[in-house]
Motif scaffolding. Structure first.
Motif, mmCIF file in Angstrom:
data_model
loop_
_atom_site.group_PDB
_atom_site.id
_atom_site.type_symbol
_atom_site.label_atom_id
_atom_site.label_comp_id
_atom_site.label_asym_id
_atom_site.label_seq_id
_atom_site.Cartn_x
_atom_site.Cartn_y
_atom_site.Cartn_z
ATOM 1 N N LYS A 15 0.879 -1.170 0.000
ATOM 2 C CA LYS A 15 0.000 0.000 0.000
ATOM 3 C C LYS A 15 0.917 1.220 0.000
ATOM 4 O O LYS A 15 1.680 1.422 0.941
ATOM 5 N N VAL A 16 0.857 2.012 -1.072
ATOM 6 C CA VAL A 16 1.719 3.184 -1.197
ATOM 7 C C VAL A 16 0.857 4.441 -1.147
ATOM 8 O O VAL A 16 -0.075 4.590 -1.940
ATOM 9 N N THR A 17 1.169 5.314 -0.200
ATOM 10 C CA THR A 17 0.496 6.605 -0.125
ATOM 11 C C THR A 17 1.428 7.641 -0.739
ATOM 12 O O THR A 17 2.571 7.802 -0.317
ATOM 13 N N PHE A 18 0.939 8.304 -1.764
ATOM 14 C CA PHE A 18 1.678 9.347 -2.466
ATOM 15 C C PHE A 18 1.184 10.693 -1.941
ATOM 16 O O PHE A 18 -0.019 10.942 -1.908
ATOM 17 N N VAL A 19 2.111 11.532 -1.507
ATOM 18 C CA VAL A 19 1.755 12.837 -0.956
ATOM 19 C C VAL A 19 2.543 13.911 -1.695
ATOM 20 O O VAL A 19 3.770 13.850 -1.765
ATOM 21 N N VAL A 20 1.838 14.881 -2.253
ATOM 22 C CA VAL A 20 2.478 16.049 -2.858
ATOM 23 C C VAL A 20 2.305 17.193 -1.868
ATOM 24 O O VAL A 20 1.176 17.591 -1.555
ATOM 25 N N TRP A 40 -0.168 4.971 -17.277
ATOM 26 C CA TRP A 40 0.090 6.395 -17.501
ATOM 27 C C TRP A 40 -1.198 7.201 -17.708
ATOM 28 O O TRP A 40 -1.193 8.247 -18.330
ATOM 29 N N GLN A 41 -2.302 6.703 -17.155
ATOM 30 C CA GLN A 41 -3.565 7.440 -17.200
ATOM 31 C C GLN A 41 -3.691 8.270 -15.925
ATOM 32 O O GLN A 41 -3.421 7.773 -14.832
ATOM 33 N N PRO A 42 -4.087 9.524 -16.015
ATOM 34 C CA PRO A 42 -4.162 10.391 -14.832
ATOM 35 C C PRO A 42 -5.102 9.852 -13.753
ATOM 36 O O PRO A 42 -6.225 9.459 -14.033
ATOM 37 N N HIS A 43 -4.603 9.817 -12.536
ATOM 38 C CA HIS A 43 -5.373 9.420 -11.353
ATOM 39 C C HIS A 43 -5.437 10.650 -10.441
ATOM 40 O O HIS A 43 -4.408 11.112 -9.949
ATOM 41 N N ALA A 44 -6.625 11.183 -10.240
ATOM 42 C CA ALA A 44 -6.788 12.406 -9.450
ATOM 43 C C ALA A 44 -6.389 12.175 -7.999
ATOM 44 O O ALA A 44 -6.758 11.179 -7.384
ATOM 45 N N MET A 45 -5.624 13.114 -7.467
ATOM 46 C CA MET A 45 -5.235 13.081 -6.064
ATOM 47 C C MET A 45 -6.163 14.010 -5.284
ATOM 48 O O MET A 45 -6.604 15.035 -5.810
ATOM 49 N N ARG A 46 -6.462 13.631 -4.055
ATOM 50 C CA ARG A 46 -7.375 14.405 -3.211
ATOM 51 C C ARG A 46 -6.630 15.569 -2.573
ATOM 52 O O ARG A 46 -5.554 15.417 -2.016
ATOM 53 N N ARG A 47 -7.234 16.747 -2.652
ATOM 54 C CA ARG A 47 -6.644 17.930 -2.022
ATOM 55 C C ARG A 47 -7.089 18.005 -0.568
ATOM 56 O O ARG A 47 -8.277 17.918 -0.257
ATOM 57 N N LEU A 48 -6.125 18.169 0.322
ATOM 58 C CA LEU A 48 -6.409 18.271 1.751
ATOM 59 C C LEU A 48 -6.495 19.736 2.167
ATOM 60 O O LEU A 48 -6.009 20.628 1.454
ATOM 61 N N LYS A 54 -3.093 14.034 -1.911
ATOM 62 C CA LYS A 54 -2.770 12.712 -1.402
ATOM 63 C C LYS A 54 -3.623 11.650 -2.086
ATOM 64 O O LYS A 54 -4.793 11.886 -2.395
ATOM 65 N N THR A 55 -3.026 10.467 -2.301
ATOM 66 C CA THR A 55 -3.766 9.295 -2.771
ATOM 67 C C THR A 55 -3.024 8.051 -2.333
ATOM 68 O O THR A 55 -1.805 8.081 -2.123
ATOM 69 N N THR A 56 -3.757 6.963 -2.166
ATOM 70 C CA THR A 56 -3.171 5.683 -1.766
ATOM 71 C C THR A 56 -3.553 4.624 -2.791
ATOM 72 O O THR A 56 -4.724 4.513 -3.172
ATOM 73 N N LEU A 57 -2.557 3.861 -3.236
ATOM 74 C CA LEU A 57 -2.762 2.779 -4.202
ATOM 75 C C LEU A 57 -2.109 1.506 -3.685
ATOM 76 O O LEU A 57 -1.065 1.562 -3.031
ATOM 77 N N ASN A 58 -2.712 0.368 -3.998
ATOM 78 C CA ASN A 58 -2.095 -0.925 -3.717
ATOM 79 C C ASN A 58 -1.367 -1.365 -4.982
ATOM 80 O O ASN A 58 -1.986 -1.526 -6.031
ATOM 81 N N LEU A 59 -0.066 -1.556 -4.874
ATOM 82 C CA LEU A 59 0.749 -1.964 -6.009
ATOM 83 C C LEU A 59 1.228 -3.396 -5.809
ATOM 84 O O LEU A 59 1.650 -3.760 -4.706
ATOM 85 N N PRO A 60 1.187 -4.226 -6.861
ATOM 86 C CA PRO A 60 1.636 -5.605 -6.729
ATOM 87 C C PRO A 60 3.143 -5.686 -6.529
ATOM 88 O O PRO A 60 3.901 -4.930 -7.138
ATOM 89 N N THR A 61 3.550 -6.622 -5.678
ATOM 90 C CA THR A 61 4.980 -6.817 -5.428
ATOM 91 C C THR A 61 5.527 -8.028 -6.179
ATOM 92 O O THR A 61 6.727 -8.255 -6.173
#
Length: 107
Positions: A15-20, A40-48, A54-61
């Motif tokens: 689980k990776v949380t990306f924070v700008v 490479w399709q845009p995934h909207a990040m939530r504005r705090l 911020k957004t959180t995605l589950n990436l396969p390992t």
């Protein structure tokens, strides 16, 4: 900018949380995450309220050791700018004359 990782024991995922950060986003009205993990399709990040995005995605390992990504910052006028994570695990050149950020998904 930061990456927060939580490796899941029950599934081959992280689980990776990306924070700008507010500083990195500048005057961006919207921020989208783009990368190999979403074709490479845009995934909207939530504005705090703090001004961060911020957004959180589950990436396969179990598919590959790392994924490339960058951010698409869009200002109020609709101007687009791509930027990298200032604290990425690594950087790799891309065919557009800049580098892409890398998130490593294996512990």
């Amino acid at each position: 900018m930061s990456l927060i990782k939580q490796f899941l024991k029950s599934r081959p995922e992280v689980k990776v949380t990306f924070v700008v950060t507010r500083e990195a986003a500048g005057d961006a009205h919207q921020v989208f995450l783009v990368g190999e993990f979403n074709q490479w399709q845009p995934h909207a990040m939530r504005r705090l309220k703090s001004g961060e995005f911020k957004t959180t995605l589950n990436l396969p390992t179990d598919e590959q050791a790392q994924y490339q990504f960058c951010y698409q910052l869009i200002d109020e006028a609709g101007t687009e700018r791509y930027d990298n994570d200032w604290e990425a695990d690594a950087y790799v050149p891309c065919p557009y004359g800049r580098d892409n950020s890398v998130v490593q998904v294996q512990p």
